[in-house]
Design a protein around this motif. Sequence first.
Motif, PDB file in Angstrom:
ATOM      1  N   ARG A 275      -4.610   6.411   4.358  1.00 40.71           N
ATOM      2  CA  ARG A 275      -5.136   5.568   3.288  1.00 40.71           C
ATOM      3  C   ARG A 275      -6.137   6.299   2.404  1.00 40.71           C
TER       4      ARG A 275
ATOM      5  N   ASP B 279      -5.210  14.419 -12.921  1.00 42.89           N
ATOM      6  CA  ASP B 279      -4.403  13.811 -11.860  1.00 42.89           C
ATOM      7  C   ASP B 279      -3.002  14.392 -11.803  1.00 42.89           C
TER       8      ASP B 279
ATOM      9  N   ASP C 279     -14.974  10.231   4.543  1.00 48.33           N
ATOM     10  CA  ASP C 279     -14.596   9.179   3.605  1.00 48.33           C
ATOM     11  C   ASP C 279     -15.128   7.845   4.128  1.00 48.33           C
TER      12      ASP C 279
ATOM     13  N   ARG D 149      -8.157   8.527  -0.101  1.00 51.16           N
ATOM     14  CA  ARG D 149      -7.713   9.016  -1.407  1.00 51.16           C
ATOM     15  C   ARG D 149      -8.787   9.841  -2.104  1.00 51.16           C
ATOM     16  N   HIS D 150      -9.929   9.245  -2.341  1.00 51.36           N
ATOM     17  CA  HIS D 150     -10.920   9.874  -3.211  1.00 51.36           C
ATOM     18  C   HIS D 150     -11.648  11.044  -2.559  1.00 51.36           C
TER      19      HIS D 150
ATOM     20  N   ASP E 246       0.831  -1.194   0.000  1.00 51.53           N
ATOM     21  CA  ASP E 246       0.000   0.000   0.000  1.00 51.53           C
ATOM     22  C   ASP E 246       0.873   1.255   0.000  1.00 51.53           C
ATOM     23  N   THR E 247       2.029   1.166   0.672  1.00 54.38           N
ATOM     24  CA  THR E 247       2.986   2.275   0.746  1.00 54.38           C
ATOM     25  C   THR E 247       4.399   1.699   0.711  1.00 54.38           C
TER      26      THR E 247
ATOM     27  N   GLU F  36      -1.141  12.907  -4.313  1.00 57.58           N
ATOM     28  CA  GLU F  36      -1.548  13.740  -3.180  1.00 57.58           C
ATOM     29  C   GLU F  36      -1.600  12.927  -1.896  1.00 57.58           C
ATOM     30  N   ARG F  37      -2.029  11.677  -2.003  1.00 61.71           N
ATOM     31  CA  ARG F  37      -2.071  10.826  -0.817  1.00 61.71           C
ATOM     32  C   ARG F  37      -0.659  10.599  -0.277  1.00 61.71           C
TER      33      ARG F  37
ATOM     34  N   GLY G 280      -7.922  13.484  -5.403  1.00 64.88           N
ATOM     35  CA  GLY G 280      -8.128  12.039  -5.460  1.00 64.88           C
ATOM     36  C   GLY G 280      -6.954  11.257  -5.991  1.00 64.88           C
ATOM     37  N   SER G 281      -5.832  11.912  -6.266  1.00 71.55           N
ATOM     38  CA  SER G 281      -4.685  11.211  -6.839  1.00 71.55           C
ATOM     39  C   SER G 281      -3.868  10.515  -5.759  1.00 71.55           C
ATOM     40  N   ASP G 282      -3.167   9.450  -6.169  1.00 69.12           N
ATOM     41  CA  ASP G 282      -2.272   8.755  -5.242  1.00 69.12           C
ATOM     42  C   ASP G 282      -1.085   9.636  -4.885  1.00 69.12           C
TER      43      ASP G 282
END
Length: 414
Positions: free
Chosen positions: A238, A373, A214, A240-241, A114-115, A250-251, A246-248
């Motif tokens: 975790r 994105d 969320d 995101r949206h 995930d990371t 930015e996460r 909503g981009s990975d």
Amino acid sequence: MTDSAGIPGGTDADGGAGRPPRGRGRRSRLLRRAGLGMVLLVLAGTATGWWLYNKLDGNITEDTSAAAELRRYERERPAHLATGAQNILLIGSDSRSGRNNAGYGRDKGTERSDTTILLHLPQDRRSATAVSIPRDLMTDIPVCTQPDGSRTAEQFAQFNWAFEWGGAACTIRTVEKLTGIRIDHHMVIDFDGFKKMVDAIGGVEVCLKEPVNDVEAKLRLAAGRQTLQGEQALGFVRARHSLGNGSDTERMGRQQQFLGSLVKKVQSNGVLLNPARLYPLLDAATSSVTTDPALASLRGLYELVRGMRDIPTDQVKFLTVPRKPYTPNPNRDELVEPAAERLFQQLRMDKPVTVTPPKPRPTPPAAEAAGDDTESDTPGTSDTDAGDTDEGTSTSPLPVPTFTGTTAGNADCR
């Protein structure tokens, strides 16, 4: 006539060889008891300390299978180019196995990273650089051994598939192939372990520009300054949206800001000098990680942490590998060159990098409506790349490259 002590006519009545004064005898007994008490305290403290050490030491899970797989491919792995520097791969697993992870989805017997963060510790230990590798980055994944013993084919695919196909060893080899950087150690932590570590230090502070609701991440927060406990913290890193565009990418930026706040909290006296918080943190950390054999002991982890504890927070740097949307599929990523190779070269050679916050730029209405994105400032773009001089034609030193990122020193709510 003399008594046995040679004192003429000696008797106890004359105060010769009789009992010592009452006060002196009492003091002697008190001293003996105090000494015995001190010995018992030392023995109890030693026994307790030994028990705690063995408990914490026994918590750590050793990843022997990854070590064996990496030995199989030793010849193709990058060489160490900087003596004393260390590169540690930190992997956050999205495994749903186990009672405490089952609430995040159905356990399909597989897991992805995930990371993934590449942590570089230079030889002088005066700084630390943490580089996030996008889960959606398209890259070459080598032949890897799957849990059932079968072998995958070498292929160009999404980065986080490496962990699903071949665990930590496959991820390490993929990172080494991508960056040319030798990975010295690795740690894998799952959802539950992350929550326990956050709870052990009393939560981590973040600042939110707007409320968050969320459902998928099970996160509902008001705007403003917040101290996130374990479950909330996991949802935050975790989510995101429901946050930003909503981009990975930015996460990953939020994850870096959160880790900066966590580093600052752990370095504070409220944790390191408070046994009531330090022991739970050590217990949570050691029981939550799976590591390579060299780190799979309390001593190994202590040596790693000791080398980092005195690094100033403004020298603990976070950035994302230079990336942009992948041309054939904008929902995936690809490297930005030559910026990415410049970053990898600096880390390989144990040379410095600097980070600076992204420069805000107004988003064009059309792109905003389309949910573009892309970033307002391409992560990792070096302000000095365009002005680099050729090493063969100039004797002046090259400037330290600057990449978009942040530091733990900037983790305060402002």
